[in-house]
Write an enzyme that holds these catalytic residues in place. Structure first.
Site, short mmCIF file in Angstrom:
data_model
loop_
_atom_site.label_atom_id
_atom_site.label_comp_id
_atom_site.label_asym_id
_atom_site.label_seq_id
_atom_site.Cartn_x
_atom_site.Cartn_y
_atom_site.Cartn_z
N SER A 86 39.13 6.79 -13.36
CA SER A 86 38.09 7.81 -13.54
C SER A 86 36.77 7.18 -13.14
CB SER A 86 38.03 8.24 -15.01
OG SER A 86 36.86 8.99 -15.29
N TYR A 115 36.47 6.48 -24.26
CA TYR A 115 37.14 6.81 -23.01
C TYR A 115 36.66 5.89 -21.89
CZ TYR A 115 38.80 9.70 -19.11
OH TYR A 115 39.42 10.16 -17.97
#
Length: 252
Positions: free
Chosen positions: A137, A150
């Site tokens: 990501s 995250y």
């Protein structure tokens, strides 16, 4: 007639994983779909088979090392592994974030990727032309407020990809990292906010055309289908409306 090359996709029950399975099957791979939700991957495998392609489903929790090792015994050779299983939980600041959420995100995104990659690397190497894809990501490349857990997990996954590439250079296995930015799928934000559809909708509010699962799957499939001597080390893909993790153009 030569057998179709096999591609394993983790987290294939929805979103980017499911879209990648469809596109790799259409590109000529026999896809093996893994996820915890057996009913979802079996339905997808049936859909892909009905479309004239090859697909099988295997229920698997990537955080269960014994289960992953058992799964890996089915493969003597393997062409592609797409490490897609992962996800986000919560959007609390570091000061008040739940350590259980951080632990779960690390276990799924990093340890899960480690488990499957370690277990299948011998089969990927034995193929003589293997590819490991790690779906990280843009959160693995830069930070943003409210995303600490995250971001930490995706940074770990990014480092895993970089280190693995260094360590296996000279073997017939490529390591590709695809790092998407804002992607609107049916479950990612909803899962992050524990089913709160209103909070999930605010993530994409006013954004003109965030990425779709198909956009990212198309990117993954393109990288995999390059000639074997071509390695896409890191491919960052964002919607045009997103300049960075914290700079997004919204119309309202």
């Amino acid at each position: 007639m030569a057998a179709s090359p096999i591609a394993v996709i983790t987290g294939a029950s929805s979103g980017i994983g499911a879209a990648t399975a469809r596109q790799l099957a259409a590109a000529g791979f026999r896809v093996v779909l893994t996820a915890r939700r057996k009913d979802r991957i079996e339905a997808l495998a049936a859909e892909i088979t009905e479309a004239g392609h090859e697909a099988t489903a295997y229920a698997l929790d990537v955080t269960d090392r014994a289960a992953v090792d058992e799964f890996a015994t089915a493969f003597r050779t393997l062409a592609v592994l797409v490490n897609n299983a992962g996800g986000a939980l919560g959007a609390d600041p570091v000061a008040t974030g739940d350590p259980a959420d951080w632990r779960q995100m690390y276990e799924t995104n990093v340890i899960g990727t480690l488990h499957v990659t370690q277990a299948l690397l011998p089969a990927l190497t034995a193929s003589g032309n293997g590819t490991v894809v790690i779906l990280s990501s843009t959160a693995g490349l830069s930070t943003y407020e409210g995303g600490g857990g995250y971001v930490a997990a995706k940074h770990g996954e990014h480092v895993l990809a970089e280190t693995l590439r260094l360590e296996i250079v000279g073997t017939p296995v490529r390591v590709i990292e695809v790092a998407p930015g804002m992607v609107k799928t049916e479950e990612f934000a909803t899962t992050r906010f524990r089913g709160d559809a209103e909070k999930a909708a605010k993530v994409y509010a006013g954004v003109d055309a965030p990425l779709t699962a198909d956009d990212v799957a198309d990117t993954i499939t393109w990288a995999i289908t390059r000639p074997s001597h071509v390695n896409i080390d890191l491919l960052v893909v964002r919607p045009r409306a997103q300049a960075s993790n914290s700079k997004v153009h919204r119309t309202a």
